[in-house]
Design an enzyme around this catalytic site. Structure first.
Site, short mmCIF file in Angstrom:
data_model
loop_
_atom_site.label_atom_id
_atom_site.label_comp_id
_atom_site.label_asym_id
_atom_site.label_seq_id
_atom_site.Cartn_x
_atom_site.Cartn_y
_atom_site.Cartn_z
N ASN A 12 -28.58 -11.52 29.48
CA ASN A 12 -27.62 -11.76 28.40
C ASN A 12 -27.79 -10.76 27.26
OD1 ASN A 12 -30.02 -12.66 27.27
ND2 ASN A 12 -29.48 -14.82 27.36
N SER A 262 -35.63 -9.52 19.13
CA SER A 262 -34.40 -10.15 19.62
C SER A 262 -33.53 -9.13 20.32
CB SER A 262 -33.64 -10.76 18.44
OG SER A 262 -32.34 -11.16 18.84
N LYS A 263 -32.75 -9.60 21.29
CA LYS A 263 -31.81 -8.72 21.99
C LYS A 263 -30.66 -8.29 21.10
CE LYS A 263 -32.72 -10.68 26.56
NZ LYS A 263 -32.19 -11.51 27.68
N ARG A 264 -30.53 -8.91 19.94
CA ARG A 264 -29.43 -8.57 19.04
C ARG A 264 -29.59 -7.17 18.46
NH1 ARG A 264 -29.73 -13.22 14.77
NH2 ARG A 264 -31.95 -12.85 15.19
#
Length: 289
Positions: A12, A262-264
């Protein structure tokens, strides 16, 4: 016993340094014990999964020099297995349908500022739908209302009898506060958790417990952010009569402010670092491998 570890990312978003550490840690643990290392793609959340991220996982891990056994298990191709597990709990009366919206739950919590929370900081479910009569549940299901399915924690623990008091796991890594050795499990701290999500059908907790047993994982290596969830996983393993692996929780890689990566933040992604000319050897040295 052959040691078997796994790295199980969700596609994701792009992998970052925290994922690199976890993957290298898992592979290193298997190598040091003469064991096997598996890769699993945890892609049951179709609302967030993207195929390009699956390929990025393979590319990033290959770039780092990791090798894994084929075929790679993808959870999205085995949803029927997880649903059978959920049906088993339904037949045993250990889960119940929950029709509450997030808004309704949040409103209840708002009226009670001191409402108890899980170890991860989320408010415990107030048990609203646990009180519904069988007739009301059937009526709402017949009307086409789509529920989530929650574990009835009290019933689940009661079904274990005396085993509930001795529920524990072997920790060979460490918890957030240095916990190690035989750790008492306290799944009740999570309350009536969702095992069957309204949107995608299955929760992470149910799927991961099933897959670890199916793949013969002997040592679950993962970050300390999942340390407390191990108590819940041990409960599910007991309910399904599954073997209990050893757990090896490792420290998290954090940013300059001490926050979990975080992947953000795409500038911390492995693919970005690779394009910037950073070598896999540099990444490994940075992470202590």
């Amino acid at each position: 016993m052959t040691v078997i570890t796994r790295f199980a990312p969700s596609p994701n978003g792009l992998l970052h340094l925290g994922h690199a550490y976890s993957a290298l840690f898992s592979q290193d643990w298997a190598k040091r014990h003469g064991g096997r290392f598996l890769l699993r793609i945890e892609d049951i959340d179709f609302t967030r999964t993207r195929e390009e991220y699956v390929q990025a996982i393979f590319d990033d891990l290959s770039w780092l020099g990791l090798e894994w056994e084929e075929p790679v298990r993808r959870q999205s191709r085995h949803m029927d297995e997880y649903h059978r597990r959920l049906e088993e709990l339904k037949k045993r009366g250990l889960v119940y349908p929950c029709f509450c919206s997030r808004k309704a739950i949040a409103e209840h919590i708002r009226r009670h500022p001191d409402w108890p929370r899980t170890p991860e900081g989320a408010p415990l479910y107030p048990g609203t739908c646990r009180q519904l009569s069988p007739e009301e549940r059937q009526e709402r299901l017949a009307r086409g209302e789509r529920p989530a399915w929650r574990l009835d924690m009290k019933k689940a623990l009661a079904s274990l009898g005396a085993r509930a008091k001795t529920l524990s796991w072997q920790e060979e890594g460490s918890g957030p506060h240095g916990e190690r050795g035989r750790i008492p499990a306290d799944p009740a701290r999570f309350g009536d958790v969702i095992l069957g999500r309204r949107d995608i059908g299955i929760s992470y907790h149910l799927a991961v417990v099933h897959d670890d047993a199916l793949q013969g994982i002997t040592h679950v290596t993962r970050g300390q952010d999942l340390f407390h969830a191990t108590g819940l996983h041990r409960l599910l393993q007991e309910l399904f009569a599954l073997p209990a692996p050893v757990y090896v929780h490792h420290p998290l890689i954090t940013d300059e402010g001490g926050r979990k990566l975080s992947k953000r933040f795409r500038d911390r992604a492995l693919s970005f670092l690779r394009k910037e000319g950073v070598s896999p050897q540099s990444i490994k040295r940075l992470l202590g491998f």
